[in-house]
Design an enzyme around this catalytic site. Structure first.
Site, short mmCIF file in Angstrom:
data_model
loop_
_atom_site.label_atom_id
_atom_site.label_comp_id
_atom_site.label_asym_id
_atom_site.label_seq_id
_atom_site.Cartn_x
_atom_site.Cartn_y
_atom_site.Cartn_z
N THR A 124 35.77 91.56 -85.36
CA THR A 124 35.49 93.09 -85.18
C THR A 124 34.30 93.59 -86.35
O THR A 124 34.18 92.65 -87.20
CB THR A 124 36.99 93.93 -85.60
OG1 THR A 124 36.74 95.02 -85.29
CG2 THR A 124 37.38 93.74 -87.20
N GLU A 134 23.15 87.06 -72.67
CA GLU A 134 23.79 87.88 -71.82
C GLU A 134 22.79 88.72 -71.08
O GLU A 134 23.13 89.19 -69.99
CB GLU A 134 24.66 88.96 -72.64
CG GLU A 134 26.02 88.29 -72.97
CD GLU A 134 26.81 89.32 -73.66
OE1 GLU A 134 27.71 90.00 -72.92
OE2 GLU A 134 26.64 89.67 -74.82
C1 LIG Z 1 30.76 92.39 -72.77
N1 LIG Z 1 30.03 91.53 -73.59
C2 LIG Z 1 29.91 91.95 -75.22
N2 LIG Z 1 28.58 91.62 -75.37
C3 LIG Z 1 28.15 91.83 -76.70
N3 LIG Z 1 28.93 92.54 -77.71
C4 LIG Z 1 30.25 92.85 -77.31
C5 LIG Z 1 30.61 92.52 -75.70
N4 LIG Z 1 31.87 92.94 -75.81
C6 LIG Z 1 32.29 93.26 -77.01
N5 LIG Z 1 31.36 93.39 -77.91
C7 LIG Z 1 31.03 93.95 -79.08
O1 LIG Z 1 32.27 94.37 -79.68
C8 LIG Z 1 32.52 95.67 -80.18
C9 LIG Z 1 33.94 96.08 -79.92
O2 LIG Z 1 34.81 95.55 -80.94
P1 LIG Z 1 34.84 95.95 -82.35
O3 LIG Z 1 34.21 97.69 -82.47
O4 LIG Z 1 33.68 95.23 -83.12
O5 LIG Z 1 36.35 95.75 -82.87
C10 LIG Z 1 31.43 96.26 -79.22
O6 LIG Z 1 31.07 97.54 -79.73
C11 LIG Z 1 30.35 95.24 -79.25
O7 LIG Z 1 29.62 95.48 -80.65
#
Ligand SMILES: CNc1ncnc2c1ncn2[C@@H]1O[C@H](COP(=O)(O)O)[C@@H](O)[C@H]1O
Ligand SMILES: [Zn+2]
Length: 360
Positions: free
Chosen positions: A105, A225
């Site tokens: 996170t 990605e």
């Molecule tokens: C789909 N592929 C992805 N690529 C890149 N970053 C991603 C992601 N999926 C999630 N996150 C990262 O995780 C955050 C949400 O969880 P937390 O707020 O950290 O708990 C997103 O805002 C992004 O920064």
């Protein structure tokens, strides 16, 4: 055929699993999100009807995913909600027979809510302490007492990764690394680099990642990605402990990844739903698996992509024709790539030995 599929689905559910790539805010239950929207009301920032629609439609492109994350971050912006979503995420992974969860996170500051990066993480730890359907092992000690001395209760090892968002300034990224170091005795085992891949510069975050390396914190990076050969090459030069996704690599970068043998966190549903990979049959899992490259199946965002780790195993089995022994081995080998210490690895290896007789 349907009966066989139902049996395989159930087997994938029973298989003990190791989750190495799960974002906390991407793992919020739909029901919780809809409740949060209702409580939030229309206050000029979010219009509930529009948000409900967005949540139910899910992310069907990378751009839409990041629009949704912005909404999630408004909905889950106070300590109580962070605690709640952490508790629920761990309970959901445990219910799916996940025996080790590396939950990542992004620590967030929010002055209006009196939130610092540290108090955000304290709320996450409070969420882990509040879990009551399963015993949680964080940092080598169990947070919850065995209820009524019931030693048969399920147990899950949870370790935390602190994510640096690619759009953060160097100083903010370094602050996150220092926080991870400060919380090393509280279950934090490493650093992740994530966030919208179309935003931010590698050079901005590199000093923080190098700082993590100097401090002995393992690093995993979201890689490929989007097509950005220069950045992908810089990531391979950095040679992190693990990489996530690795979808859009040019041929020579692909060969280099394979020769470096960097373990890969594979997120099948995520890559399809964001349209990073057009069709699951074309997924690079097949090539890596055939080459015996170290890899592990992961969910990325169970809430956002309506998936579970069991479902990821099921999809791999059905799409790539893997048998139960191969699936078992795939799950078992993920233990080699966890960022937790050797003691935890030994426990997990033992869990697999016990499970072998039961489900193979
Ligand atoms: C789909 N592929 C992805 N690529 C890149 N970053 C991603 C992601 N999926 C999630 N996150 C990262 O995780 C955050 C949400 O969880 P937390 O707020 O950290 O708990 C997103 O805002 C992004 O920064
Ligand atoms: Zn991710």
């Amino acid at each position: 055929m349907e009966a066989i599929n139902a049996e395989l689905r159930q087997w994938c559910h029973e298989l003990p699993k190791v989750e190495l790539h799960a974002h906390l805010n991407g793992s919020i239950r739909d029901s919780t999100l809809l409740e949060l929207v209702k409580n939030h009301g229309d206050n000029g920032v979010l219009i509930s009807k529009d948000v409900e629609q967005m949540i139910l439609e899910k992310g069907t492109s990378l751009r839409k995913c990041f629009e949704l994350f912005a909404v999630y971050h408004v909905l889950a912006s106070d300590h109580e909600t962070v605690k709640r979503i952490t508790k629920e995420a761990v309970e959901d992974f445990a219910a799916d027979n996940c025996i080790y969860l590396e939950l990542r996170t992004t620590p967030k500051k929010n002055e209006a809510k009196g939130m610092t990066k540290r108090s955000y993480m304290d709320a996450v730890i409070d969420g882990l302490k509040a879990v009551d359907t399963v015993d949680v092992d964080l940092c080598g000690c169990e947070l919850t007492n065995k209820k009524n001395g019931d030693w048969r209760r399920k147990k899950i090892f949870v370790r935390l990764l602190l994510s640096i968002n690619r759009s953060e300034a160097t100083s903010a990224a370094i602050e996150t690394v220092n926080l991870a170091m400060e919380m090393k005795d509280m279950g934090v085992v490493g650093i992740d680099l994530s966030g919208d891949p179309t935003v931010g510069q590698w050079d901005t975050v590199l000093p923080a990642l190098e700082h993590a390396r100097k401090l002995g914190l393992p690093v995993t990076l979201h890689c490929g990605e989007v097509r950005n050969s220069k950045e992908i090459q810089a990531m391979l030069d950095f040679n992190p402990q693990r990489l996530g996704h690795v979808c859009l690599l040019a041929e020579e970068d692909w060969e280099r990844l394979k020769s470096l043998m960097i373990p890969v966190e594979i997120c099948l549903t995520s890559n399809i739903m964001t349209q990073t990979i057009p069709l699951i049959e074309y997924h690079h899992f097949a090539d890596l698996y055939k080459s015996k490259h170290p890899l592990s199946l992961c969910t990325d965002d169970t809430g956002l992509f309506s998936t579970t780790l069991s479902n990821e195993y099921y999809k791999a089995a059905v799409t790539f024709g893997l048998g139960k022994e191969e699936m078992f081995k795939l799950a078992q080998e993920a233990v080699d790539f966890v960022f937790a210490n050797e003691d935890v690895k030994k426990h997990l290896a033992q869990n697999y030995e016990e499970a072998k007789a039961r489900i193979l």
